[in-house]
Write a protein that holds these residues in place. Structure first.
Motif, PDB file in Angstrom:
ATOM      1  N   TYR A 119      -1.204  -2.396  -8.045  1.00 53.38           N
ATOM      2  CA  TYR A 119      -1.901  -1.345  -7.247  1.00 53.38           C
ATOM      3  C   TYR A 119      -1.556  -0.062  -7.761  1.00 53.38           C
ATOM      4  N   ALA A 120      -0.354   0.397  -8.304  1.00 53.43           N
ATOM      5  CA  ALA A 120      -0.053   1.418  -8.730  1.00 53.43           C
ATOM      6  C   ALA A 120      -0.632   1.846 -10.069  1.00 53.43           C
ATOM      7  N   SER A 121      -0.754   0.564 -11.065  1.00 57.46           N
ATOM      8  CA  SER A 121      -1.530   0.850 -12.361  1.00 57.46           C
ATOM      9  C   SER A 121      -2.885   0.918 -11.830  1.00 57.46           C
ATOM     10  N   MET A 122      -3.500   0.362 -10.940  1.00 54.96           N
ATOM     11  CA  MET A 122      -5.011   0.514 -10.631  1.00 54.96           C
ATOM     12  C   MET A 122      -5.390   1.858 -10.146  1.00 54.96           C
ATOM     13  N   ASN A 123      -4.526   2.406  -9.500  1.00 60.91           N
ATOM     14  CA  ASN A 123      -4.810   3.688  -8.774  1.00 60.91           C
ATOM     15  C   ASN A 123      -4.407   4.959  -9.549  1.00 60.91           C
ATOM     16  N   LEU A 124      -3.438   4.777 -10.485  1.00 57.07           N
ATOM     17  CA  LEU A 124      -2.889   5.818 -11.296  1.00 57.07           C
ATOM     18  C   LEU A 124      -3.843   6.788 -11.813  1.00 57.07           C
ATOM     19  N   GLY A 164      -4.776  18.466  -1.851  1.00 56.29           N
ATOM     20  CA  GLY A 164      -5.209  17.690  -2.830  1.00 56.29           C
ATOM     21  C   GLY A 164      -4.200  16.381  -2.764  1.00 56.29           C
ATOM     22  N   ILE A 165      -3.156  16.498  -2.773  1.00 54.82           N
ATOM     23  CA  ILE A 165      -2.109  15.633  -2.792  1.00 54.82           C
ATOM     24  C   ILE A 165      -2.393  14.575  -1.617  1.00 54.82           C
ATOM     25  N   ALA A 166      -2.628  15.032  -0.427  1.00 58.53           N
ATOM     26  CA  ALA A 166      -2.829  14.315   0.740  1.00 58.53           C
ATOM     27  C   ALA A 166      -4.147  13.406   0.633  1.00 58.53           C
ATOM     28  N   ALA A 167      -5.158  14.102  -0.118  1.00 59.33           N
ATOM     29  CA  ALA A 167      -6.490  13.251  -0.338  1.00 59.33           C
ATOM     30  C   ALA A 167      -6.283  12.409  -1.129  1.00 59.33           C
ATOM     31  N   THR A 168      -5.734  12.713  -2.196  1.00 63.75           N
ATOM     32  CA  THR A 168      -5.067  11.604  -3.403  1.00 63.75           C
ATOM     33  C   THR A 168      -4.278  10.427  -2.740  1.00 63.75           C
ATOM     34  N   ALA A 169      -3.387  10.782  -1.803  1.00 63.33           N
ATOM     35  CA  ALA A 169      -2.666   9.692  -1.127  1.00 63.33           C
ATOM     36  C   ALA A 169      -3.682   8.732  -0.416  1.00 63.33           C
ATOM     37  N   LEU A 170      -4.344   9.307   0.517  1.00 58.53           N
ATOM     38  CA  LEU A 170      -5.164   8.549   1.540  1.00 58.53           C
ATOM     39  C   LEU A 170      -6.090   7.551   0.350  1.00 58.53           C
ATOM     40  N   ILE A 171      -6.729   8.232  -0.448  1.00 61.94           N
ATOM     41  CA  ILE A 171      -7.522   7.268  -1.282  1.00 61.94           C
ATOM     42  C   ILE A 171      -6.709   5.967  -1.945  1.00 61.94           C
ATOM     43  N   CYS A 172      -5.844   6.239  -2.350  1.00 57.71           N
ATOM     44  CA  CYS A 172      -4.951   5.577  -2.995  1.00 57.71           C
ATOM     45  C   CYS A 172      -4.404   4.399  -2.090  1.00 57.71           C
ATOM     46  N   PHE A 201      -7.607   2.311  -1.292  1.00 61.70           N
ATOM     47  CA  PHE A 201      -7.916   1.234  -2.183  1.00 61.70           C
ATOM     48  C   PHE A 201      -6.792   0.159  -2.343  1.00 61.70           C
ATOM     49  N   SER A 202      -5.718   0.468  -1.830  1.00 57.50           N
ATOM     50  CA  SER A 202      -4.594  -0.521  -2.143  1.00 57.50           C
ATOM     51  C   SER A 202      -4.694  -1.676  -0.759  1.00 57.50           C
ATOM     52  N   TRP A 203      -5.096  -1.031   0.303  1.00 55.18           N
ATOM     53  CA  TRP A 203      -5.240  -1.829   1.533  1.00 55.18           C
ATOM     54  C   TRP A 203      -6.165  -2.702   1.536  1.00 55.18           C
ATOM     55  N   ASN A 204      -7.260  -2.264   0.865  1.00 52.20           N
ATOM     56  CA  ASN A 204      -8.671  -3.011   0.785  1.00 52.20           C
ATOM     57  C   ASN A 204      -8.651  -4.022  -0.315  1.00 52.20           C
ATOM     58  N   SER A 218       0.883  -1.063   0.006  1.00 53.25           N
ATOM     59  CA  SER A 218      -0.012   0.000   0.040  1.00 53.25           C
ATOM     60  C   SER A 218       0.985   1.284   0.053  1.00 53.25           C
ATOM     61  N   VAL A 219       1.763   1.449   0.773  1.00 53.12           N
ATOM     62  CA  VAL A 219       2.633   2.626   1.106  1.00 53.12           C
ATOM     63  C   VAL A 219       3.577   2.808  -0.227  1.00 53.12           C
ATOM     64  N   VAL A 220       4.037   1.683  -0.562  1.00 49.45           N
ATOM     65  CA  VAL A 220       4.980   1.753  -1.858  1.00 49.45           C
ATOM     66  C   VAL A 220       4.233   2.135  -3.244  1.00 49.45           C
ATOM     67  N   SER A 221       3.131   1.598  -3.187  1.00 48.21           N
ATOM     68  CA  SER A 221       2.321   1.821  -4.581  1.00 48.21           C
ATOM     69  C   SER A 221       1.976   3.252  -4.298  1.00 48.21           C
ATOM     70  N   THR A 222       1.255   3.643  -3.206  1.00 51.22           N
ATOM     71  CA  THR A 222       0.934   5.040  -3.060  1.00 51.22           C
ATOM     72  C   THR A 222       1.994   6.259  -3.508  1.00 51.22           C
TER      73      THR A 222
END
Length: 295
Positions: free
Chosen positions: A166-171, A215-223, A226-229, A98-102
């Protein structure tokens, strides 16, 4: 004539008062509705937390017993006290993926959002639609080719494969979110930095990123959420080494039955990192998601 004057004045003063009470009543009703929705969403979580402190016998009663004795047996079994599988490797895999992909998503999405918002490329709307179209394919439709690719390249049961997926899914989601946030960055700041001789990496790091930090913080939290779940890819593409926390949670549903208290305890523990991240960044999340809503 003189007797009718007070009646007319009363009517005139009563109308604004009625109009003033009407918005107040509407706000009260909306507030009560909001509280009702919040309680409705919170009750399952509260019930899960209460069930996690019951024994399996009390948790399986129907109707459930609110006054049953409390115990930590479910948490002891989850953490492997006295035998059983340890949850720490799956939790570590989830944190890594989750952290690395975010971080990888933010590293790739920020320059792309900059190009699509502050320095728009030609037909930038088509580019955004292309990003969005990649989310229209059902995840299960691409599962078989990804599995065959991972099998041929020896990446099965590898946490770094999950990082890439996860990175490709959230990008696409990150690019869409961040380009709307970066459109709110004043162009005058960027022009002033260029006049001072700042190059693009400096502008991105010292001008754009601080202004668009919510905005960056909101994007990071959502990604991260999504990765964690995520469960499907982790369930199919991992085994023992790269098993994540959601996959570990499904292991409590066995042929012997559903151990409800243990599942509730495991669900609560696995949800804590997401809840902690959301609580820590709640001000940035609200500020970021509402960025640009008021002109």
């Amino acid at each position: 004539m003189s007797a009718s004057a007070p009646t007319t004045g009363a009517r005139r003063t009563g109308a604004p008062a009625a109009r003033a009470r009407s918005p107040r009543t509407a706000n009260t009703l909306l507030g009560l509705l909001a509280w009702a929705c919040a309680i409705a969403f919170f009750l399952p979580i509260a019930w899960m937390a209460l069930t996690s402190f019951h024994s399996e016998t009390d948790a399986a009663t129907n109707p459930p017993s609110l006054g049953a004795p409390l115990t930590l047996d479910g948490y002891r079994e989850f953490f492997g006290v006295g035998g059983g599988a340890s949850p720490w490797p799956p939790l570590a895999n989830s944190v890594t993926a989750s952290v690395v992909s975010t971080l990888l998503v933010l590293l790739l999405a920020l320059p792309a959002a900059y190009a699509l918002s502050i320095r728009p490329v030609r037909k930038w709307t088509d580019v955004l639609f292309f990003f969005l179209s990649t989310k229209m394919l059902p995840v299960v439709a691409g599962l078989l080719p990804i599995y065959l690719f991972a099998e041929q390249t020896g990446l099965l049961d590898n946490v770094w494969l999950l990082v890439i997926l996860y990175a490709s899914m959230n990008l696409p989601i990150a690019v869409w979110m961040m380009q709307s946030f970066l459109r709110e960055v004043p162009v005058a700041l960027i022009e002033a930095a260029k006049v001072d001789g700042a190059r693009l990496p400096t502008i991105m790091a010292r001008v754009v990123a601080p202004v668009a930090a919510p905005g960056i913080a909101a994007t990071a939290l959502i990604c991260f959420i999504f990765s964690w779940n995520e469960l499907l890819f982790a369930r199919v593409l991992t085994g023992v080494v790269a098993e994540t926390a959601p996959v570990f949670l499904t292991g409590f549903i066995t042929s012997q039955g559903l151990f409800l208290a243990k599942v509730c305890a495991a669900s609560l523990v696995i949800s804590l990192p997401v809840l902690a991240a959301g609580f820590a960044a709640q001000d940035k999340l609200v500020q970021g998601l509402s960025l640009g809503a008021v002109k």
